[in-house]
Design an enzyme around this catalytic site. Sequence first.
Site, PDB file in Angstrom:
ATOM      1  N   SER A   1       0.831  -1.196   0.000  1.00  0.00           N
ATOM      2  CA  SER A   1       0.000   0.000   0.000  1.00  0.00           C
ATOM      3  C   SER A   1       0.866   1.247   0.000  1.00  0.00           C
ATOM      4  O   SER A   1       1.995   1.229   0.482  1.00  0.00           O
ATOM      5  CB  SER A   1      -0.890  -0.006   1.253  1.00  0.00           C
ATOM      6  OG  SER A   1      -1.801   1.044   1.262  1.00  0.00           O
ATOM      7  N   CYS A   2       0.389   2.345  -0.595  1.00  0.00           N
ATOM      8  CA  CYS A   2       1.060   3.640  -0.468  1.00  0.00           C
ATOM      9  C   CYS A   2      -0.005   4.731  -0.398  1.00  0.00           C
ATOM     10  O   CYS A   2      -1.197   4.440  -0.507  1.00  0.00           O
ATOM     11  CB  CYS A   2       2.070   3.897  -1.589  1.00  0.00           C
ATOM     12  SG  CYS A   2       1.466   3.741  -3.271  1.00  0.00           S
ATOM     13  N   ASP A   3       0.406   5.983  -0.218  1.00  0.00           N
ATOM     14  CA  ASP A   3      -0.553   7.015   0.154  1.00  0.00           C
ATOM     15  C   ASP A   3      -0.268   8.343  -0.532  1.00  0.00           C
ATOM     16  O   ASP A   3       0.884   8.702  -0.765  1.00  0.00           O
ATOM     17  CB  ASP A   3      -0.512   7.235   1.667  1.00  0.00           C
ATOM     18  CG  ASP A   3      -0.699   5.940   2.440  1.00  0.00           C
ATOM     19  OD1 ASP A   3      -1.843   5.604   2.759  1.00  0.00           O
ATOM     20  OD2 ASP A   3       0.308   5.262   2.698  1.00  0.00           O
TER      21      ASP A   3
ATOM     22  N   GLU B   1      -2.319   5.876  -7.191  1.00  0.00           N
ATOM     23  CA  GLU B   1      -2.357   4.753  -6.260  1.00  0.00           C
ATOM     24  C   GLU B   1      -2.839   3.512  -6.998  1.00  0.00           C
ATOM     25  O   GLU B   1      -3.761   3.583  -7.811  1.00  0.00           O
ATOM     26  CB  GLU B   1      -3.323   5.041  -5.100  1.00  0.00           C
ATOM     27  CG  GLU B   1      -2.987   6.251  -4.266  1.00  0.00           C
ATOM     28  CD  GLU B   1      -1.739   6.062  -3.441  1.00  0.00           C
ATOM     29  OE1 GLU B   1      -1.400   4.901  -3.122  1.00  0.00           O
ATOM     30  OE2 GLU B   1      -1.074   7.056  -3.120  1.00  0.00           O
TER      31      GLU B   1
ATOM     32  N   ASN C   1      -4.562   2.344  -1.219  1.00  0.00           N
ATOM     33  CA  ASN C   1      -4.749   1.357  -2.279  1.00  0.00           C
ATOM     34  C   ASN C   1      -6.080   0.623  -2.199  1.00  0.00           C
ATOM     35  O   ASN C   1      -6.160  -0.577  -2.493  1.00  0.00           O
ATOM     36  CB  ASN C   1      -3.594   0.361  -2.278  1.00  0.00           C
ATOM     37  CG  ASN C   1      -2.290   1.043  -2.626  1.00  0.00           C
ATOM     38  OD1 ASN C   1      -1.522   1.367  -1.730  1.00  0.00           O
ATOM     39  ND2 ASN C   1      -2.037   1.283  -3.888  1.00  0.00           N
TER      40      ASN C   1
END
Length: 409
Positions: A7-9, A95, A193
């Site tokens: 996951s990233c933001d 994302e 994500n």
Amino acid sequence: MENKPYSCDTFVVLPPLTDSNFRIFGKNSDRPANEVQEVIFVSDKHTSDNKDFVQCTHIQIPQVSTTYRCILSKPAWCWGAEMGANEHGVCIGNEAVFSKVPYESREKALTGLDIVRLSLERCKTAKSAVNCIGELVEKYGQGGACFHPSANFSYGYDNSFLVVDNEEAWSVETSDRIWVAKQIKEGYYSMSNVYSIEDDYTLQSDNLEKFAQENQFWNGEDKLNFAQTFQGQSPCTNARLLAGRKLLENLTKNGNFSVFDMISILRDDQAGICVDDHTRGVRTTSSQVSVLSTNEKSPFNACHFLTGTPNPKQSLFKPFIFSKNVNLGPLTVSTPEEITSQCIHPLYSAHAKANWKKIDQQRLQNFEHEGIMEIIKKLKLTDTKDDNKLETLFHDSVAKEIELLRDHS
């Protein structure tokens, strides 16, 4: 063993919650740990290589008559970008999202990273970039490898995008060739994500409902809830999304959210925003914070701070401002793959060779803090006379970071 998704933001905070009514954008790019991310400058000039067509990561598409200068943070192996900004103050970050529409069976098409770069090159406003994203998704679709083979990540993904300029902010979510968008009019917003636009979108692809019904994702009753309709199986939960929004809530309470607050979010490993996961082979490979001025009398419309190296807790945020004769320099531009298999650049190499146990972290932090304070001060002014210094601002900052690291390599 194949690596699993992660996951990233991406974040934005809007006036009046910010210092000096700035609009503040931030993103961490979490990618395979062995992937090098470079920071490059894209000219608005067309050459014989891109005059008529653009060679994206997997496919070629027609060029447009006018493009704009951009600064991009991108995986060195591909054409597209994880995040970036253009000379008109448009910022975009993407994302990965995992939809019910199978990705592996699709033909080669655009990747989400291609769409980020194309939209920045072609659009003067956030709203036009939203429309551009929609047009690209509908016309070319999304498909093809999203990682270099050496990363051992064989899956692909659809994309969501956070699009911001000096006047507007938009969230766009997609699945294959369909999309929705909603405007963020106040407060703060973040994306991770997972799909998060429900039935509150204001723009959409023409074939949205038809596609959903034909694939038996939606029964045609009530307004289509995009997140519920298209969210597929994914190991990415909403935990990071909730953690990021909690950080935004806490840091905006005083109504004076600053560039340093955004940087602190991107460096927060307790909330999982800053990633260095050896088990999954994933880490934060580059970061960006952009400060957009809403002051029409300001001599420039934005400043963009980029790391170009992994782990924002160790990497410095270096300032870049679009000036007439801006010169990014070569220190964050990777060598071609045929020369070095990992496509490293000088700043990445300096980070990799540094003896971090002996590094004077406070000295690095002081250098970063002083540089940011100086630039923010300029953003608040209505006149500046040392524009020549801005032309090599990013290059000079990178050169100094390398010098500080080599003192203990």
